[in-house]
Write a protein that holds these residues in place. Structure first.
Motif, PDB file in Angstrom:
ATOM      1  N   ALA A   1      73.792 -20.356 -31.744  1.00 51.47           N
ATOM      2  CA  ALA A   1      74.258 -21.724 -31.268  1.00 51.47           C
ATOM      3  C   ALA A   1      74.286 -22.698 -32.442  1.00 51.47           C
ATOM      4  O   ALA A   1      74.470 -23.634 -31.544  1.00 51.47           O
TER       5      ALA A   1
ATOM      6  N   HIS B   1      77.114 -25.520 -31.530  1.00 56.27           N
ATOM      7  CA  HIS B   1      76.863 -26.802 -31.866  1.00 56.27           C
ATOM      8  C   HIS B   1      77.772 -27.529 -33.130  1.00 56.27           C
ATOM      9  O   HIS B   1      78.485 -28.664 -33.169  1.00 56.27           O
TER      10      HIS B   1
ATOM     11  N   GLU C   1      74.248 -18.973 -24.727  1.00 55.30           N
ATOM     12  CA  GLU C   1      73.399 -19.386 -23.421  1.00 55.30           C
ATOM     13  C   GLU C   1      74.369 -19.898 -22.852  1.00 55.30           C
ATOM     14  O   GLU C   1      74.300 -21.288 -23.634  1.00 55.30           O
TER      15      GLU C   1
ATOM     16  N   LYS D   1      74.326 -21.860 -19.805  1.00 55.27           N
ATOM     17  CA  LYS D   1      73.936 -23.466 -19.334  1.00 55.27           C
ATOM     18  C   LYS D   1      73.664 -24.310 -21.070  1.00 55.27           C
ATOM     19  O   LYS D   1      74.337 -25.245 -20.702  1.00 55.27           O
ATOM     20  N   ALA D   2      72.674 -23.712 -21.435  1.00 53.08           N
ATOM     21  CA  ALA D   2      72.643 -24.083 -22.993  1.00 53.08           C
ATOM     22  C   ALA D   2      73.657 -24.548 -23.734  1.00 53.08           C
ATOM     23  O   ALA D   2      73.834 -26.088 -24.110  1.00 53.08           O
ATOM     24  N   SER D   3      74.800 -23.915 -23.570  1.00 48.54           N
ATOM     25  CA  SER D   3      76.449 -24.005 -24.166  1.00 48.54           C
ATOM     26  C   SER D   3      76.914 -25.305 -23.965  1.00 48.54           C
ATOM     27  O   SER D   3      77.391 -26.234 -24.454  1.00 48.54           O
TER      28      SER D   3
ATOM     29  N   GLN E   1      75.815 -27.324 -22.292  1.00 48.96           N
ATOM     30  CA  GLN E   1      75.290 -28.631 -22.467  1.00 48.96           C
ATOM     31  C   GLN E   1      75.737 -29.453 -23.916  1.00 48.96           C
ATOM     32  O   GLN E   1      75.708 -30.146 -24.143  1.00 48.96           O
ATOM     33  N   THR E   2      75.501 -27.643 -25.182  1.00 53.41           N
ATOM     34  CA  THR E   2      75.854 -28.653 -25.839  1.00 53.41           C
ATOM     35  C   THR E   2      77.364 -29.291 -25.868  1.00 53.41           C
ATOM     36  O   THR E   2      77.347 -30.000 -27.018  1.00 53.41           O
TER      37      THR E   2
ATOM     38  N   SER F   1      71.749 -32.759 -17.519  1.00 55.36           N
ATOM     39  CA  SER F   1      70.419 -32.608 -17.522  1.00 55.36           C
ATOM     40  C   SER F   1      70.133 -33.422 -16.161  1.00 55.36           C
ATOM     41  O   SER F   1      70.804 -34.590 -15.742  1.00 55.36           O
TER      42      SER F   1
END
Length: 570
Positions: free
Chosen positions: A379, A383, A492, A494-496, A498-499, A570
């Motif tokens: 992760a 980023h 992940e 969804k989180a990625s 967002q990143t 978000s």
């Protein structure tokens, strides 16, 4: 899934993505028993295909390589890319029908070569499982290219096909097999050869005697490298030219195939013409001499800009591509020498194309690097990667008016434990520039614009830069990598996303605070419900240039991709 079904499914989804034969625009979606069906009527038959809603690259996606056609007895199941292409082949326009038929041959090649490469992957298990510490810098670079070669292009369905290669050619000259071979050489009269920087000739360049020619007889000639497969296609040699009888210079194929790594000088690569087609029947891998000059233009300008800009400084290096040569405008008689910067201690260079690759034991190739001391977790790496790509390419686009065609093969990452992630750039001969913005940002370089040889590089509309950034940097180098790593559970999804969105937002906000207008970029990236999509299959294989109207077959777009960045809100 066998190779035939695999290629069939890839072709079906490319056809859906590119609206081939009006599949999407002329078809309609019906819902039956909780299953979505795309119904499409040709002049000959009614076809239906089960599809699922998709928010990445295309609104509808197939998950099975089978479909149904309506007959007097009811719905009949069909499969196989030959039948699929026959069903979509237009009734009129003989040229387009011929292109459809020829594309079937490319698909055949993709299946055969896919099977050979799958076998090679299994057979080379021990070699492919070597750890970074077991290899030197040059071996790691070659290892990365080899692993990347086993991973298909994200969007062009038959990229596996090296169209024009026999099975024997593939085994000897393709990066999947990574076999050494020796280059052939051609002696041409000195006055017929143009060298871009004669003073940059490397010390290892051969003498006539080293390739079986008399130094006395050929003292007024120059030697140029020729790929062994291209040599057999040289029917009309320039007057006074001679094929050297001896092969010389041991090399390995790289991901691009026509570029080879020197075995004894692994930081130096030679790009030579190759009579092979990839990413479309019209994409013959020769070398247009003008690209040698345009590529060097960008190499020099990008280096200058990178040193002067406080944000870009240290984030990328450009390889040295100053020593090139060509005989008149002959696309088969040209070369480019690529010199990489001195390796950093512990450094590994790997193309973005390798990021989704897996090792024979099922682990992600990237994971083997992140396991080293001094490296972030997955992760954290994602980023860092997103921010690097956003800072470099958004700054070049919005401040300098430059959009690079830095695809997965040409975008190279420098990974060094304990050091920041950086880029290594190469092969930038097909970028797009907004001249007025470039002149305003770099007045000291403004006069150099007149030296560019390809008139397509300078554009009048910013939309051309947005299309380049979105389809290359965003979709190929970021989203395609994200989807691959997420599908394998390394990051992940969804989180990625967002990143990724946060990285773009951070770069845009910084530029905005520096007085750069980011309004158009924000609208294209965040507000537009759709994204431009490269229609590679149509422009490269299924449509003639006249039918597509594309000035550049690699830059033919449709505004049809769902905007996956809106998913990250978000």
């Amino acid at each position: 899934m066998n190779q035939n079904d695999y290629i069939t499914l890839r072709i079906i989804n490319a056809c859906l993505r590119e609206n081939v034969s009006g599949l999407i625009s002329q078809g309609h979606i019906s819902l039956e028993n909780n299953h979505h069906w795309l119904n499409w009527q040709s002049s000959r038959q009614l076809l239906r295909l089960e599809v699922h809603a998709c928010d990445y690259m295309q609104p509808w996606q197939a998950f099975s390589p089978v479909w149904q056609v309506k007959t007097a007895q009811g719905w009949q199941t069909q499969s196989g890319y030959e039948n699929w292409l026959a069903a979509l082949m237009p009734d009129q326009d003989p040229e387009t029908r011929e292109l459809f038929a020829t594309y079937k041959e490319e698909a055949d090649s993709a299946v055969i070569q896919g099977e050979l490469c799958a076998t090679a992957f299994t057979q080379q298990r021990t070699s492919l499982l070597r750890t970074p510490g077991e290899m030197n810098w040059g071996e790691r670079l070659r290892h990365a290219d080899q692993l990347a070669s086993f991973l298909d292009h994200p969007y062009y369905p038959t990229a596996r096909a090296k169209f024009g290669f026999s099975d024997a050619d593939l085994r000897q000259y393709a990066p999947e097999f990574c076999q050494p071979f020796r280059l052939r050489w051609l002696a041409v009269p000195r006055q017929s050869l143009t060298l871009t920087a004669p003073q940059a000739r490397p010390v290892w360049w051969p003498l006539p005697s080293q390739v079986g020619l008399s130094d006395d007889q050929y003292h007024q000639h120059e030697l140029i490298p020729v790929h062994p497969l291209t040599l057999s296609q040289l029917y009309d040699l320039p007057e006074g030219a001679a094929v050297a009888p001896g092969a010389w210079l041991r090399v390995y194929p790289t991901l691009s195939v026509r570029t080879v790594q020197l075995a004894d000088y692994p930081d130096q690569h030679l790009k030579v013409p190759l009579t092979m087609r990839t990413l479309g029947q019209k994409n013959v891998r020769l070398i247009k001499p003008s690209t040698l000059y345009d590529g060097q233009w960008f190499a020099e300008v990008l280096a200058t800009v990178g040193e002067a800009d406080s944000v870009l400084r240290g984030k990328y290096r450009h390889v040295d591509e100053s020593f090139c040569g060509h005989v008149a405008e002959e696309k088969q008689l040209a070369f480019l020498l690529r010199r990489y910067a001195a390796p950093r201690p512990g450094e590994t260079l790997l193309p973005v194309a390798a990021l989704g690759s897996k090792l024979p034991d099922g682990r992600f190739y990237l994971a083997s690097f992140l396991e080293q001391p001094g490296m972030p977790d997955a992760a954290g790496w994602w980023h860092e990667y997103c921010q690097l790509m956003a800072d470099v390419h958004l700054t070049l686009w919005l401040r300098y008016g430059v959009a690079l065609e830095s695809n997965q093969q040409n975008a190279v990452l420098s990974l060094t434990p304990g050091e920041k992630l950086t880029l290594v750039m190469k092969d930038n001969d097909a970028a797009r520039i907004l001249p007025e913005r470039f002149k305003a940002a770099c007045p000291q370089l403004a006069e150099r614009l007149s030296a560019l040889r390809d008139p397509r590089i300078c554009v009048a509309e910013e939309a051309a830069l947005a299309q380049m950034f979105i389809t290359i940097t965003l979709q190929l180098c970021l989203a395609a990598v994200l989807e691959s790593l997420a599908a394998g559970g390394l990051i992940e999804r969804k989180a990625s996303y967002q990143t990724l969105r946060d990285a773009l937002e951070q770069s845009l906000s910084r530029l905005e605070n520096e007085g750069v207008d980011t309004g158009f970029a924000r609208q294209q990236l965040f507000d537009s419900p759709t994204q431009p999509v490269k229609y590679l299959l149509l422009s490269g294989s299924l449509l003639s240039k006249q039918a597509s109207g594309a000035a550049d077959i690699n830059k033919f777009y449709g505004q049809s991709g769902p905007n996956f960045l809106q998913r990250g809100e978000s």
